[in-house]
Design a protein around this motif. Structure first.
Motif, PDB file in Angstrom:
ATOM      1  N   THR A  91      42.422  49.901  57.774  1.00  0.00           N
ATOM      2  CA  THR A  91      43.027  49.959  59.103  1.00  0.00           C
ATOM      3  C   THR A  91      42.933  48.598  59.764  1.00  0.00           C
ATOM      4  O   THR A  91      42.100  47.768  59.390  1.00  0.00           O
ATOM      5  CB  THR A  91      42.331  51.023  59.978  1.00  0.00           C
ATOM      6  N   HIS A 180      46.362  52.230  65.107  1.00  0.00           N
ATOM      7  CA  HIS A 180      46.365  52.494  63.664  1.00  0.00           C
ATOM      8  C   HIS A 180      47.756  52.873  63.159  1.00  0.00           C
ATOM      9  O   HIS A 180      48.265  52.287  62.196  1.00  0.00           O
ATOM     10  CB  HIS A 180      45.367  53.609  63.355  1.00  0.00           C
ATOM     11  N   LEU A 184      50.643  50.379  61.069  1.00  0.00           N
ATOM     12  CA  LEU A 184      50.979  50.732  59.693  1.00  0.00           C
ATOM     13  C   LEU A 184      52.476  50.963  59.509  1.00  0.00           C
ATOM     14  O   LEU A 184      52.981  50.860  58.392  1.00  0.00           O
ATOM     15  CB  LEU A 184      50.210  51.986  59.266  1.00  0.00           C
ATOM     16  N   LYS A 189      52.766  55.509  55.105  1.00  0.00           N
ATOM     17  CA  LYS A 189      51.793  54.466  54.811  1.00  0.00           C
ATOM     18  C   LYS A 189      50.397  54.844  55.296  1.00  0.00           C
ATOM     19  O   LYS A 189      49.399  54.416  54.720  1.00  0.00           O
ATOM     20  CB  LYS A 189      52.228  53.157  55.466  1.00  0.00           C
ATOM     21  N   ALA A 190      50.348  55.631  56.357  1.00  0.00           N
ATOM     22  CA  ALA A 190      49.042  56.034  56.877  1.00  0.00           C
ATOM     23  C   ALA A 190      48.287  56.934  55.914  1.00  0.00           C
ATOM     24  O   ALA A 190      47.050  56.954  55.921  1.00  0.00           O
ATOM     25  CB  ALA A 190      49.212  56.753  58.214  1.00  0.00           C
ATOM     26  N   SER A 195      44.739  53.858  52.795  1.00  0.00           N
ATOM     27  CA  SER A 195      44.583  54.094  54.238  1.00  0.00           C
ATOM     28  C   SER A 195      44.240  55.521  54.599  1.00  0.00           C
ATOM     29  O   SER A 195      43.995  55.810  55.779  1.00  0.00           O
ATOM     30  CB  SER A 195      45.884  53.710  54.970  1.00  0.00           C
ATOM     31  N   THR A 199      42.696  56.997  58.111  1.00  0.00           N
ATOM     32  CA  THR A 199      43.557  57.898  58.883  1.00  0.00           C
ATOM     33  C   THR A 199      42.843  59.199  59.217  1.00  0.00           C
ATOM     34  O   THR A 199      42.905  59.690  60.352  1.00  0.00           O
ATOM     35  CB  THR A 199      44.843  58.186  58.096  1.00  0.00           C
TER      36      THR A 199
END
Length: 214
Positions: A91, A180, A184, A189-190, A195, A199
């Motif tokens: 992150t 966050h 991203l 993508k999170a 990641s 997340t």
């Protein structure tokens, strides 16, 4: 001359009478009619209220105990999630905001340990090492958290567990969640492999303060 004597009995044997009264710890017995015991329960003066009221009171006590356990569990979830965010690399949030968040949401046992003798010695030795050796940034944040809690005045620590403290913690968590997910780019993508841990930790520290607002 023969005399006639008539003797009258002093007490008639056929007349019913109360012979004795026995009072025990949990019962009273009264002997009536030639020693036949008649027992009746004695109400314990220490038991106040009906059984239904006592049952309701026990239910309320158990419910309050379960709520306190749930609150401690939520505090541990928030503290562990914030600790994961301090050391993880998945992150790009501003991690310095995690320091006051941990001070507000950590369990009372952790805060008490940090402000106690062992916590002060740990902070002192860590500071002594930091003066002469390099400490990575991921390990520097837990040390700053300890210093933050140790040096915090009573007025700042007293907002822990209050609705105001929950609002501050929620505002910090929402701001970190915004950072966050916006940096991203998208939700896909999170939840990528690099990641997903960060997340999930962000989601935990954001959801937990909601339960302390009520």
């Amino acid at each position: 001359m023969a005399s006639l004597r008539l003797s009258l009995p002093s007490k008639s044997l056929s007349t019913p009478s109360i012979s004795h009264l026995k009072v025990g710890r949990n019962r009273a017995s009264v002997s009536l009619f030639h020693g036949i015991p008649i027992r009746s329960p004695v109400v314990n003066p220490l038991r106040i209220g009906s059984p239904m009221k006592e049952k309701k009171r026990d239910t309320v006590v158990r419910a309050s105990a379960s709520l306190s356990v749930s609150a401690r569990t939520l505090q541990w979830v928030s503290a562990v999630s914030a600790g994961i965010l301090m050391v993880t690399r998945g992150t790009t949030i501003q991690k310095s905001f995690l320091v006051p968040l941990v001070a507000l949401q950590a369990p009372a046992g952790i805060i008490g340990w940090i402000k106690g003798e062992y916590g002060m010695w740990t902070a002192f030795l860590t500071l002594l090492i930091r003066l002469f050796y390099f400490i990575p940034g991921e390990l520097d944040l837990p040390f700053l958290t300890m210093l933050f809690v140790i040096t915090a005045p009573y007025q700042a620590i007293s907002i822990r567990g209050t609705q105001g403290g929950a609002i501050i913690a929620l505002a910090i968590a929402v701001y970190l969640a915004f950072q966050h997910f916006s940096r991203l780019g998208n939700l896909r993508k999170a939840f990528d492999q690099g990641s997903i841990v960060a997340t999930l930790a962000i989601i935990c520290i954001t959801v937990v303060p909601f339960f302390f607002l009520f």
